[in-house]
Design an enzyme around this catalytic site. Structure first.
Site, PDB file in Angstrom:
ATOM      1  N   ASN A 208       0.853  -1.199   0.000  1.00 23.81           N
ATOM      2  CA  ASN A 208       0.000   0.000   0.000  1.00 23.81           C
ATOM      3  C   ASN A 208       0.882   1.239   0.000  1.00 23.81           C
ATOM      4  O   ASN A 208       1.733   1.394   0.859  1.00 23.81           O
ATOM      5  CB  ASN A 208      -0.900  -0.017   1.241  1.00 23.81           C
ATOM      6  CG  ASN A 208      -1.997   1.015   1.165  1.00 23.81           C
ATOM      7  OD1 ASN A 208      -1.817   2.095   0.623  1.00 23.81           O
ATOM      8  ND2 ASN A 208      -3.147   0.679   1.715  1.00 23.81           N
ATOM      9  N   CYS A 213      -5.284   0.985  -1.344  1.00 25.47           N
ATOM     10  CA  CYS A 213      -5.907  -0.331  -1.146  1.00 25.47           C
ATOM     11  C   CYS A 213      -7.018  -0.552  -2.167  1.00 25.47           C
ATOM     12  O   CYS A 213      -7.278  -1.678  -2.589  1.00 25.47           O
ATOM     13  CB  CYS A 213      -6.435  -0.477   0.279  1.00 25.47           C
ATOM     14  SG  CYS A 213      -7.537   0.860   0.785  1.00 25.47           S
ATOM     15  N   HIS A 460     -11.490   1.193   3.935  1.00 27.55           N
ATOM     16  CA  HIS A 460     -10.470   0.262   3.474  1.00 27.55           C
ATOM     17  C   HIS A 460     -11.103  -0.714   2.493  1.00 27.55           C
ATOM     18  O   HIS A 460     -12.260  -1.115   2.662  1.00 27.55           O
ATOM     19  CB  HIS A 460      -9.885  -0.474   4.683  1.00 27.55           C
ATOM     20  CG  HIS A 460      -8.763  -1.405   4.326  1.00 27.55           C
ATOM     21  ND1 HIS A 460      -7.638  -0.974   3.658  1.00 27.55           N
ATOM     22  CD2 HIS A 460      -8.603  -2.747   4.525  1.00 27.55           C
ATOM     23  CE1 HIS A 460      -6.828  -2.015   3.480  1.00 27.55           C
ATOM     24  NE2 HIS A 460      -7.395  -3.085   3.992  1.00 27.55           N
ATOM     25  N   ASP A 477      -5.631  -8.671   1.112  1.00 29.45           N
ATOM     26  CA  ASP A 477      -5.732  -7.442   1.901  1.00 29.45           C
ATOM     27  C   ASP A 477      -4.365  -6.762   1.882  1.00 29.45           C
ATOM     28  O   ASP A 477      -3.523  -6.987   2.752  1.00 29.45           O
ATOM     29  CB  ASP A 477      -6.156  -7.786   3.327  1.00 29.45           C
ATOM     30  CG  ASP A 477      -6.449  -6.546   4.162  1.00 29.45           C
ATOM     31  OD1 ASP A 477      -6.183  -5.432   3.677  1.00 29.45           O
ATOM     32  OD2 ASP A 477      -6.927  -6.684   5.296  1.00 29.45           O
TER      33      ASP A 477
END
Length: 1097
Positions: A208, A213, A460, A477
């Site tokens: 990131n 994201c 997020h 993630d």
């Protein structure tokens, strides 16, 4: 030859800045106190478990029958040990309560005392007291916990009231026995410091960059569509392309690393290829918008190549918009393509309900009839049907909507279900048009779920993907990839509300519910009949050879770098400076001190290397025989300068390694000094030589030698200075030629500057007559790039200024450069180093002391300033307020823009009086008013006594107009209403009202019909009969139209008498927008902060 102490080795990788993120959750959250052993354990937020545990849990049920329960005389009682997930557990109860009138019950780690330091384990579990008469009344409570040394038991202090437990009629205590059940599911706890995504899952994540994201989740989804990945690999690129300047190459590089790297991959090259800077990477954008922009850009880049049309083949479908008349044989159709479908979430329980709504038929009748060419106005049906669906179906869920009541964007967190298999042929193909190919089976399998966690202002993104369409899901993630089950990927992303288990049912029978802010935002389905083609094999043969070579080389360099760091403790860096370095750098790269340590030759050598071998390395590099080498050690002085301090002794040079030994007492009289020569006429400082002098000697004794070094006549008069330091201020002092070096505190490594002595006449002809003045100039000089504020991207000119220049100095130089006589008419605006735009506020007159204050932005110093040339001096302007006002003439269809400039304490009445002097009025005593207009609606009529200091024309349009006579004498039952123009636009099968044109007020008389009002409106707007006959009239409230008949009484719809808050209730004139665009638009802020997603290259 001098040696410098090594700089610390940089331990940071230069390719990526990692920004730790946390799942942003907004809205009401359950109040959870800090976890304590043997206390009421509220279930933790679901995301906690999500971030801590992966893998299929190992679960088991343990049943414990406790006999002679009422006769137990123990404060606490443990069950026998049972094993789940390879761990030992037991249940702990307090039969008479843990200091409460409730049964207390916990799950306990049985062997906690014997476990090693730092142990932890994670479990989801439920504890139950079985009702032995009616099983449905069994009391069961769930929770989850990460057990550790400090919290080795966890559960419920107030499990159930003792009064219920000990009452035989309730069914919990039967034959003096109580049955307890414990369901335990153990998950592996992840230590994310040591967690290896590749090892655990076979996949790697994306780093990131700050707020990327949303991009990472989309890139992972696209990467895991193998047909798309193969097409990207086959886009033509060359070995001369640079990834930072080529989107195809950057994407190929990224996909290659995702496929073959063992660690998470950086996206900086890709975002650079987009033309993004650091600021863009810290702006969170919409994943749906990025998807469209990226696919459009790739489609364009694929044109003329072997993979042309790939985007269309994968993602393009077609639907048909139709309008079909009911009473006559007339049908209008229009075919449109789509790459994704936006589905309603609000009011729909699942994907099928959204598709039903998408193809819902709208009836056009009554006032909303359809104009069917030669058939005139007709009742009709309007709708959308699908001609074909694409192999890869992207569904964008409308989680964000505009709330008209609250006048803001809101996130829709409603529960919304989506199936693993989606059948779009259901109910005999109800979604398909008559032209659709019915031989194609539109049965789809879910491939990925993109999730947004958070609220409308941020949050997020992450993705659940099953790359091969197997039963195994993975969560991507950012850097982390974990295995997940189907429940986590589907049901837990439906949204809606989650109910917390009751922990104190005796006190509160209402279960606590909280909104789940993590929910699906985008779905990707793959058609069953195409999945073998889409989920294809992609291997190295699909990757261009030059790309494989380039990326393998990058990988090797990365490995070398890692190895270099791993062995760093065995090596040291020695920097070697020579006379040649001083001669090359002084006067060019540097002026202060002797050398730039970063620009001299560095040697990386093993710490155990004998010094004589090091000298041989130096001999090879510089061609200086070993016997002619002498080394001096540099030292940092108290004034923060670095100077040669002392030579290495023969004893030091014969050491077996490079560890220093204490230096011997210095006995030599010689001092090593370095000499710089300054030429005031050329404004040039250069290095001339180094000399050894005697401590007891005087500067006067070396004047002849210095003249010789400078090429001066032997008797030339020269001045001598000692350069002492330059931070924080320059310190360069005249040296007395009759005082000994020792008395002047001159020592090894000192710098002496000298120059010709100038006559008074010569001094006046040069800018900097002596060394201290020149060094002061060098220290403070600053080249500033000036840009006209209206052209903020282009440099107009550059000026060399000094950081200590005053405000007046700076504006005088700018005015001089522009040929302006009055510097006070220059207004400057500072630069924002992060957004690369002008700051919103200009520099007030003499509000800063020095140029440096104008250039500093947080901890950075900019070299850009923006300028404006004003028509009046800035001090005078600062006492005035300038308003941009659009004046609408009453007698002609014309608008002019006026800049009204008045003292800040003036009122609106003063503004209107000023306008009267600048425009032609319909009559001399005409009254004016000032309105606030925004997006074609009138929001405010300004009171005449309102101060203009607080009026903002940055966002709103200010409109001045004459007040019509009919408005001046309103009767008791008359109404002054808003009248706006509007059209209806259909976006994704949703009707939206769009206002346009100039809004206005209209007086409505009591009992006046629409037909009568229409006559007055047509006359006011001077619309031809033919065009006016096509107009429709509606009463609109909060964006919803209610169409009016000619016989309707208009005043009955408008009950509000004031017009100050009534902009959402208005008489709407529906017609096409054919008016020419005005030359002005509503002013926006000088510099916008909300930017759309753009890919520039």
């Amino acid at each position: 030859m001098t040696m410098m102490t090594p700089q610390p080795l940089d331990q940071q990788e230069d390719e990526e800045m990692l920004v730790p993120h946390s799942d942003f959750v907004e809205g009401p959250q359950p109040l959870v106190e800090g976890p304590q052993p043997m206390e009421v354990a509220q279930p933790e937020n679901a995301s906690t478990a999500e971030n801590q545990a992966v893998d299929e849990p190992q679960a088991s049920r343990f049943t414990w029958t406790i006999e002679n329960f009422s006769r137990l005389n123990l404060k606490k009682l443990y069950s026998e040990v049972f094993i789940v997930g390879g761990y030992k557990w037991r249940v702990l109860i307090f039969p008479k309560g843990n200091n409460v009138d409730y049964l207390s019950m916990y799950l306990d780690v049985a062997d906690s005392a014997a476990l090693p330091y730092g142990w932890s384990r994670y479990a989801q579990f439920s504890l139950a007291v079985v009702n032995q008469i009616h099983n449905k009344f069994t009391i069961k409570k769930d929770t989850q916990h990460q057990f550790n040394q400090r919290e080795s038991d966890w559960g419920f202090t107030s499990f159930m009231p003792l009064s219920e437990l000990y009452d035989p009629s309730k069914g919990y205590l039967v034959n003096d026995s109580v049955v307890v059940e414990a369901d335990v599911a153990v998950r592996k706890v992840i230590d994310y410091w040591t967690y290896d995504s590749k090892k655990e899952t076979g996949y790697v994540g994306l780093k990131n960059q700050g707020a990327t994201c949303y991009m990472n989740s989309l890139l992972q989804t696209l990467y895991h569509i193998p047909y798309f990945r193969k097409a990207v690999y086959h886009m033509p690129t060359t070995e001369n392309d640079m990834p930072s300047g080529s989107i195809p190459l950057a994407l190929q590089s990224l996909f290659y690393k995702l496929q073959y790297s063992d660690t998470s991959v950086a996206t900086k090259e890709l975002t650079k290829s987009f033309g993004w800077d650091t600021y863009d990477s810290f702006m969170q954008h919409d994943v749906q918008e990025l998807n469209r922009v990226l696919c459009e850009k790739l489609e364009d880049k694929m044109k003329g190549t072997v993979v042309e049309g790939t985007i269309q083949k994968l993602f393009e479908g077609h639907h048909m918009n139709y309008i079909e008349c009911i009473n006559v044989n007339f049908k209008s159709t229009r075919k449109e393509s789509f790459y994704d479908l936006q589905l309603d979430v609000k009011g729909c329980k699942d994907v099928y309900a959204s598709f039903d709504k998408y193809v819902e038929v709208e009836r056009l009748e009554g006032d909303n009839k359809y104009h069917a060419e030669e058939h005139g106005l007709q009742d009709a049906r309007k709708g959308v049907l699908f001609i074909d669906f694409p192999p890869v179906l992207q569904l964008q869920l409308k989680r964000f909507e505009y709330d008209f009541m609250r006048d803001t964007m809101v996130k829709i967190n409603d529960r919304y279900e989506f199936p693993l298999q989606l059948d779009l042929d259901r109910e005999s193909g109800k979604y398909l048009s008559p032209d659709a190919d019915r031989s194609v089976r539109n049965l789809y399998t879910l491939h990925s779920v993109l999730v947004h966690s958070g609220g409308v202002h941020g949050g997020h993104y992450y993705a659940f993907i099953r790359p091969t369409l197997s039963d195994q899901w993975y969560k991507f993630d950012d850097e982390r990839v974990t295995k997940e089950d189907v429940k986590r990927a589907l049901e837990e992303q439906y949204g809606g509300e989650e109910e917390l288990p009751q922990t104190n049912p005796g006190f509160n029978n209402t279960p606590f519910k909280f909104t789940k802010y993590s929910n699906a935002y985008m779905l990707v389905y793959i058609r069953e009949s195409d999945k073998d083609k889409i989920i294809c094999d992609v291997d190295e043969k699909d990757i261009a050879e030059h790309l494989r070579i380039r990326l393998k080389k990058e990988q090797e360099e990365k490995e070398d770098k890692r190895r270099y760091k791993a062995q760093a403790h065995l090596y040291t860096i020695i920097k070697v400076a020579r006379d040649e370095d001083l001669r090359e750098q002084i006067g060019k790269d540097i002026h202060f001190d002797l050398v730039d340590h970063d620009k001299v030759r560095s040697f990386r050598i093993q710490k155990q290397m004998p010094f004589n071998l090091f000298k041989e390395e130096v001999a090879k590099e510089f061609g200086i025989p070993v016997q002619y080498q002498r080394f001096w050690i540099w030292a940092k002085r108290q004034n923060h300068t670095y100077r040669p301090n002392r030579p290495l002794t023969p004893q030091e040079e014969t050491q077996t390694d490079l560890r220093p030994i204490p230096p011997p007492d210095k006995t030599k009289e010689d001092i090593l000094l370095f000499f710089k020569l300054y030429d005031p006429e050329k404004e040039e400082l250069r290095y001339v030589s180094r000399l050894f002098v005697k401590c007891s000697g005087k500067p006067s004794e070396i004047l002849t030698k210095l003249n010789e070094l400078a090429g001066f006549a032997p008797e030339e008069e020269i001045e001598i200075f000692e350069e002492i330091k330059y931070e924080p201020n320059v310190m360069c002092e005249r040296l007395c030629r009759r005082t000994s070096f020792r008395f002047s505190q001159i020592e090894d490594g000192d710098i002496i500057c000298f120059q010709k002595r100038l006559s008074p006449e010569s001094e006046e002809q040069v800018r900097y007559p002596d060394v201290p003045m020149f060094l002061e100039y060098v220290k403070n000089r600053q080249v500033v790039h000036f840009r006209a504020l209206e052209r903020p991207k282009e440099d107009d000119f550059c000026l060399e200024l000094a950081k200590n220049h005053t405000y007046d100095d700076v504006v005088e130089r700018v005015a001089q450069r522009l040929g302006l006589n009055d510097p006070s008419k220059i207004r400057l605006t500072p630069h924002n180093c992060y957004s690369q735009q002008p700051k919103p506020n200009f520099i007030k007159y003499r509000s800063v002391d020095h140029l440096l204050d104008m250039l500093v932005h947080y901890n950075q110093i900019s070299d850009i300033l923006y300028y404006e040339v004003l028509d009046i001096p800035l001090p005078e302007l600062q006492c005035l307020k300038t308003l941009k006002v659009a004046f609408h003439y009453a007698t002609k269809d014309e608008v002019i823009i006026l800049n009204v400039r008045l003292p800040k304490l003036s009122t609106v009445e003063d503004v209107l009086n000023e306008i009267k002097t600048k425009v032609e009025l319909s009559q001399p005593n005409a009254e004016l008013r000032l309105l606030e207009v925004f997006y074609h609606k009138i929001y405010k009529i300004f009171p005449l006594n309102e101060k203009i200091e607080n009026i903002n024309d940055q966002y709103w349009t200010l409109r001045a107009e004459e007040i019509p006579d009919e408005e001046k004498n309103l009767g008791p039952h008359d109404r002054l209403i808003h009248v706006y123009h509007f059209t209806k636009e259909t976006a994704q099968n949703q009707m939206q009202v769009q206002n346009f044109g100039e809004p206005f007020f209209l007086v409505i008389r009591e009992g006046e019909t629409l037909a009568e009002v229409k006559v007055r409106i047509q006359k006011k707007l001077q619309v031809p009969d033919e065009e006016f006959s096509k107009w429709k009239f509606a009463f609109l409230s909060l964006g919803r139209p209610e169409y009016l008949q000619d016989t309707d009484i208009v005043s009955s719809r408008f009950q509000r008498r004031d017009v100050y808050g009534a902009w959402e209730q208005y008489l709407g004139l529906e017609h096409s927008d054919t008016t020419p665009k005005r030359a002005y638009v509503s002013n926006q802020n000088r510099h916008t902060f909300e930017k759309p997603v753009k890919i520039y290259n």
